[in-house]
Design an enzyme around this catalytic site. Structure first.
Site, short mmCIF file in Angstrom:
data_model
loop_
_atom_site.label_atom_id
_atom_site.label_comp_id
_atom_site.label_asym_id
_atom_site.label_seq_id
_atom_site.Cartn_x
_atom_site.Cartn_y
_atom_site.Cartn_z
N CYS A 61 5.19 1.52 3.24
CA CYS A 61 5.39 0.98 1.88
C CYS A 61 6.85 0.55 1.78
O CYS A 61 7.52 0.34 2.81
CB CYS A 61 4.99 1.99 0.82
SG CYS A 61 5.92 3.53 0.85
N ARG A 110 3.97 5.95 -1.82
CA ARG A 110 2.64 5.60 -1.33
C ARG A 110 2.40 5.95 0.14
O ARG A 110 1.38 6.59 0.46
CB ARG A 110 2.38 4.10 -1.54
CG ARG A 110 2.32 3.71 -3.01
CD ARG A 110 2.44 2.21 -3.19
NE ARG A 110 3.77 1.72 -2.85
CZ ARG A 110 4.13 0.45 -2.83
NH1 ARG A 110 3.24 -0.49 -3.13
NH2 ARG A 110 5.36 0.10 -2.54
N ASP A 141 2.71 -0.08 -6.67
CA ASP A 141 3.92 0.74 -6.59
C ASP A 141 4.02 1.61 -7.85
O ASP A 141 4.11 1.09 -8.95
CB ASP A 141 5.11 -0.23 -6.50
CG ASP A 141 6.44 0.47 -6.35
OD1 ASP A 141 6.47 1.72 -6.53
OD2 ASP A 141 7.43 -0.20 -6.06
#
Ligand code: 4NP
Length: 166
Positions: free
Chosen positions: A20, A26, A138
């Site tokens: 990420c 994440r 996000d």
């Protein structure tokens, strides 16, 4: 996805890297979830699992506290330390899984060869319970719900990845 998953199934050890932006929300969550799934299935020794970020500003840090709390509530203990993606990752790993389009495009541009570029795929390509999902949003600037959405998508995708590689 360009990587032939059927070829990977024959490998003694399959190396999977989740990527990420910051490697504090994440991708470390994806790493922890996928690790738990393969352990539950008794196939952990067939996998090497790691995560990394395209932005190095959080290098050395544990996952974001909010991500750790939400993950812990579902039984995942996230202990990864953030690290930036490095060129050797493209050689080292078999499957490099991005979280969103920006990660995907950047990873493909960084890949040193077309063969290595083909290892890059979207994590959400493996979702089955969220068939319309095309990225993991996000959560960094979101509230609690954003972290729960990330975990829902990642649990779905990681089950799909484990099935695809088993
Ligand atoms: P991640 O979330 O990419 O899921 O780890 C983010 C973490 C940090 C930042 C952005 C996204 N940041 O800008 O510092």
């Amino acid at each position: 996805m360009d990587t032939r998953l059927s070829d990977l199934k024959d490998k003694k050890k399959i190396k999977v890297l989740f990527v990420c932006l910051g490697n504090i929300c994440r991708s470390p969550a994806a790493e922890g979830i996928f690790r738990q799934i393969v352990e539950n299935r008794g196939v952990a020794d067939r996998f090497e699992i790691d995560s990394a970020g395209l932005y190095a500003g959080h290098a050395g840090e544990l996952p974001d506290r909010r991500m750790r709390v939400h993950a812990f509530q579902r039984g995942y203990n996230l202990t990864h330390r953030s690290r930036p993606v490095k060129t050797s990752d493209f050689e080292e790993f078999d499957l490099i899984l991005s979280m969103d389009d920006a990660n995907y495009t950047r990873l493909r541009a960084l890949a040193p060869s077309p063969e290595m570029e083909a290892k890059v795929a979207r994590t959400t390509d493996f979702c089955r319970r969220h068939p319309g999902a095309d990225h993991v949003p996000d959560p960094y600037y979101d509230g609690a719900e954003g972290f729960e959405i990330v975990l829902d998508l990642l649990e779905d995708a990681c089950e799909g990845i484990a099935d695809a590689l088993s």
